[in-house]
Design a protein around this motif. Structure first.
Motif, PDB file in Angstrom:
ATOM      1  N   TYR A  77      -3.570  82.585  74.369  1.00 37.28           N
ATOM      2  CA  TYR A  77      -2.724  82.480  75.556  1.00 37.28           C
ATOM      3  C   TYR A  77      -3.341  83.209  76.742  1.00 37.28           C
ATOM      4  O   TYR A  77      -3.286  82.720  77.871  1.00 37.28           O
ATOM      5  N   HIS A  78      -3.924  84.373  76.491  1.00 39.65           N
ATOM      6  CA  HIS A  78      -4.548  85.130  77.573  1.00 39.65           C
ATOM      7  C   HIS A  78      -5.635  84.303  78.248  1.00 39.65           C
ATOM      8  O   HIS A  78      -5.688  84.197  79.482  1.00 39.65           O
ATOM      9  N   ARG A  79      -6.483  83.684  77.451  1.00 39.24           N
ATOM     10  CA  ARG A  79      -7.580  82.878  77.985  1.00 39.24           C
ATOM     11  C   ARG A  79      -7.054  81.640  78.706  1.00 39.24           C
ATOM     12  O   ARG A  79      -7.555  81.259  79.771  1.00 39.24           O
ATOM     13  N   ALA A  80      -6.032  81.009  78.142  1.00 36.73           N
ATOM     14  CA  ALA A  80      -5.496  79.788  78.740  1.00 36.73           C
ATOM     15  C   ALA A  80      -4.932  80.050  80.128  1.00 36.73           C
ATOM     16  O   ALA A  80      -5.071  79.223  81.035  1.00 36.73           O
ATOM     17  N   VAL A  81      -4.288  81.194  80.316  1.00 38.45           N
ATOM     18  CA  VAL A  81      -3.751  81.547  81.630  1.00 38.45           C
ATOM     19  C   VAL A  81      -4.859  82.000  82.567  1.00 38.45           C
ATOM     20  O   VAL A  81      -4.947  81.563  83.718  1.00 38.45           O
ATOM     21  N   ALA A  82      -5.725  82.871  82.088  1.00 33.86           N
ATOM     22  CA  ALA A  82      -6.761  83.457  82.943  1.00 33.86           C
ATOM     23  C   ALA A  82      -7.743  82.425  83.472  1.00 33.86           C
ATOM     24  O   ALA A  82      -8.272  82.565  84.585  1.00 33.86           O
ATOM     25  N   GLU A  83      -8.006  81.377  82.723  1.00 34.77           N
ATOM     26  CA  GLU A  83      -9.000  80.390  83.108  1.00 34.77           C
ATOM     27  C   GLU A  83      -8.404  79.192  83.848  1.00 34.77           C
ATOM     28  O   GLU A  83      -9.136  78.290  84.259  1.00 34.77           O
ATOM     29  N   ALA A  84      -7.093  79.186  84.054  1.00 30.31           N
ATOM     30  CA  ALA A  84      -6.437  78.050  84.695  1.00 30.31           C
ATOM     31  C   ALA A  84      -6.487  78.161  86.211  1.00 30.31           C
ATOM     32  O   ALA A  84      -6.394  79.253  86.775  1.00 30.31           O
ATOM     33  N   ASP A  85      -6.632  77.024  86.870  1.00 35.17           N
ATOM     34  CA  ASP A  85      -6.483  76.961  88.325  1.00 35.17           C
ATOM     35  C   ASP A  85      -5.016  76.933  88.725  1.00 35.17           C
ATOM     36  O   ASP A  85      -4.668  77.220  89.865  1.00 35.17           O
ATOM     37  N   GLY A  86      -4.148  76.600  87.785  1.00 34.87           N
ATOM     38  CA  GLY A  86      -2.714  76.586  88.016  1.00 34.87           C
ATOM     39  C   GLY A  86      -1.985  76.617  86.695  1.00 34.87           C
ATOM     40  O   GLY A  86      -2.475  76.090  85.698  1.00 34.87           O
ATOM     41  N   VAL A  87      -0.815  77.272  86.678  1.00 34.68           N
ATOM     42  CA  VAL A  87      -0.005  77.380  85.467  1.00 34.68           C
ATOM     43  C   VAL A  87       1.369  76.775  85.735  1.00 34.68           C
ATOM     44  O   VAL A  87       1.983  77.057  86.767  1.00 34.68           O
ATOM     45  N   LEU A  88       1.833  75.938  84.818  1.00 38.94           N
ATOM     46  CA  LEU A  88       3.187  75.406  84.866  1.00 38.94           C
ATOM     47  C   LEU A  88       3.953  75.994  83.698  1.00 38.94           C
ATOM     48  O   LEU A  88       3.525  75.877  82.545  1.00 38.94           O
ATOM     49  N   LEU A  89       5.082  76.638  83.988  1.00 43.85           N
ATOM     50  CA  LEU A  89       5.880  77.308  82.969  1.00 43.85           C
ATOM     51  C   LEU A  89       7.184  76.559  82.747  1.00 43.85           C
ATOM     52  O   LEU A  89       7.987  76.398  83.670  1.00 43.85           O
ATOM     53  N   GLY A  90       7.394  76.101  81.529  1.00 48.67           N
ATOM     54  CA  GLY A  90       8.669  75.518  81.154  1.00 48.67           C
ATOM     55  C   GLY A  90       9.561  76.608  80.598  1.00 48.67           C
ATOM     56  O   GLY A  90       9.200  77.277  79.614  1.00 48.67           O
ATOM     57  N   VAL A  91      10.730  76.825  81.214  1.00 53.43           N
ATOM     58  CA  VAL A  91      11.569  77.971  80.858  1.00 53.43           C
ATOM     59  C   VAL A  91      13.036  77.559  80.741  1.00 53.43           C
ATOM     60  O   VAL A  91      13.548  76.796  81.549  1.00 53.43           O
ATOM     61  N   PRO A  92      13.735  78.090  79.721  1.00 55.17           N
ATOM     62  CA  PRO A  92      15.177  77.870  79.613  1.00 55.17           C
ATOM     63  C   PRO A  92      15.931  79.018  80.281  1.00 55.17           C
ATOM     64  O   PRO A  92      15.414  80.133  80.400  1.00 55.17           O
ATOM     65  N   VAL A  93      17.150  78.736  80.710  1.00 57.01           N
ATOM     66  CA  VAL A  93      18.009  79.760  81.301  1.00 57.01           C
ATOM     67  C   VAL A  93      19.093  80.133  80.301  1.00 57.01           C
ATOM     68  O   VAL A  93      19.796  79.260  79.769  1.00 57.01           O
ATOM     69  N   TYR A  94      19.210  81.434  80.036  1.00 55.64           N
ATOM     70  CA  TYR A  94      20.286  81.984  79.216  1.00 55.64           C
ATOM     71  C   TYR A  94      20.869  83.198  79.940  1.00 55.64           C
ATOM     72  O   TYR A  94      20.111  84.075  80.377  1.00 55.64           O
ATOM     73  N   ASN A  95      22.185  83.264  80.032  1.00 56.32           N
ATOM     74  CA  ASN A  95      22.843  84.434  80.611  1.00 56.32           C
ATOM     75  C   ASN A  95      22.274  84.788  81.980  1.00 56.32           C
ATOM     76  O   ASN A  95      21.989  85.940  82.283  1.00 56.32           O
ATOM     77  N   TRP A  96      22.073  83.774  82.815  1.00 61.23           N
ATOM     78  CA  TRP A  96      21.631  83.940  84.201  1.00 61.23           C
ATOM     79  C   TRP A  96      20.215  84.498  84.332  1.00 61.23           C
ATOM     80  O   TRP A  96      19.841  85.042  85.356  1.00 61.23           O
TER      81      TRP A  96
END
Length: 208
Positions: A77-96
């Motif tokens: 994961y560290h390498r995948a983020v560090a080497e990316a030109d852009g990151v898309l994060l899929g995130v759920p919302v719980y308790n605001w």
């Protein structure tokens, strides 16, 4: 880890798309899959990671055997983020707020203690949020998390994002017309932002 590769003729932009929900029927993971498909179709290189199939441990900040950094997926994961030109994060919302998977991801990959050979992967990354919530008025539930990325890691947070509830889906993995248009536009803005910021010579670091 699933790799989606394209022709990479569009300035060789590399994206990392990460689904952070652990829900087996995660709608934010559906958003990630659709976004990855769109980026690949446009010719970009895409690394798609999903915490359900490629898990991370809880963050304990322990070095050495048995600690979180020794987990086999931590460096991935560290390498995948560090080497990316852009990151898309899929995130759920719980308790605001965002689910614990997103926080654990940033805690583990955000360490930047140079004495231990670690550097925060998130510094200067353009980040786009793909948010799944239960209620319409949870629209800005990712705001505090996004602000933390800006302040701690100087991330450039895309002001275009997706916030979708169950009402915006026609069926499992089938977005309605509004969501289809919103997602396509958001991914296009993410591409534009990453291309414009690609090749910057500076590298931010901790300042406080």
């Amino acid at each position: 880890m699933r790799h989606v590769t394209g022709d990479a003729t569009l300035r060789d932009v590399k994206f990392t798309v990460i689904a952070t929900s652990l829900d087996p029927e995660s709608r934010s993971a559906w958003l990630c899959a659709l976004a990855a498909r769109q980026l690949s179709a446009q010719g970009h290189g895409v690394t798609f990671l999903d915490l359900r199939s490629t898990p991370l441990p809880p963050f304990d900040n322990v070095q050495g055997e048995g600690g979180c950094y020794a987990h086999p997926n931590a460096a991935l994961y560290h390498r995948a983020v560090a080497e990316a030109d852009g990151v898309l994060l899929g995130v759920p919302v719980y308790n605001w707020g965002l689910g614990s998977g997103a926080k654990a991801l940033v805690e583990l990959t955000g360490s930047s203690d140079e004495l231990r050979g670690l550097h925060g992967a998130w510094f200067d990354r353009p980040v786009t949020f793909l948010v799944s919530g239960g209620l319409d008025h949870g629209y800005l539930s990712h705001g505090a998390f996004a602000f933390g990325l800006m302040v701690d890691f100087r991330c450039v947070v895309n002001p275009h994002f997706v916030y979708a509830t169950s009402a915006h889906w026609d069926g499992p993995e089938v977005p309605g017309a509004w969501l289809t248009e919103r997602l396509e536009r958001t991914v296009d803005r993410a591409t534009d932002l990453s291309q414009r910021l690609q090749g910057r010579e500076y590298r931010s670091t901790w300042e406080i």
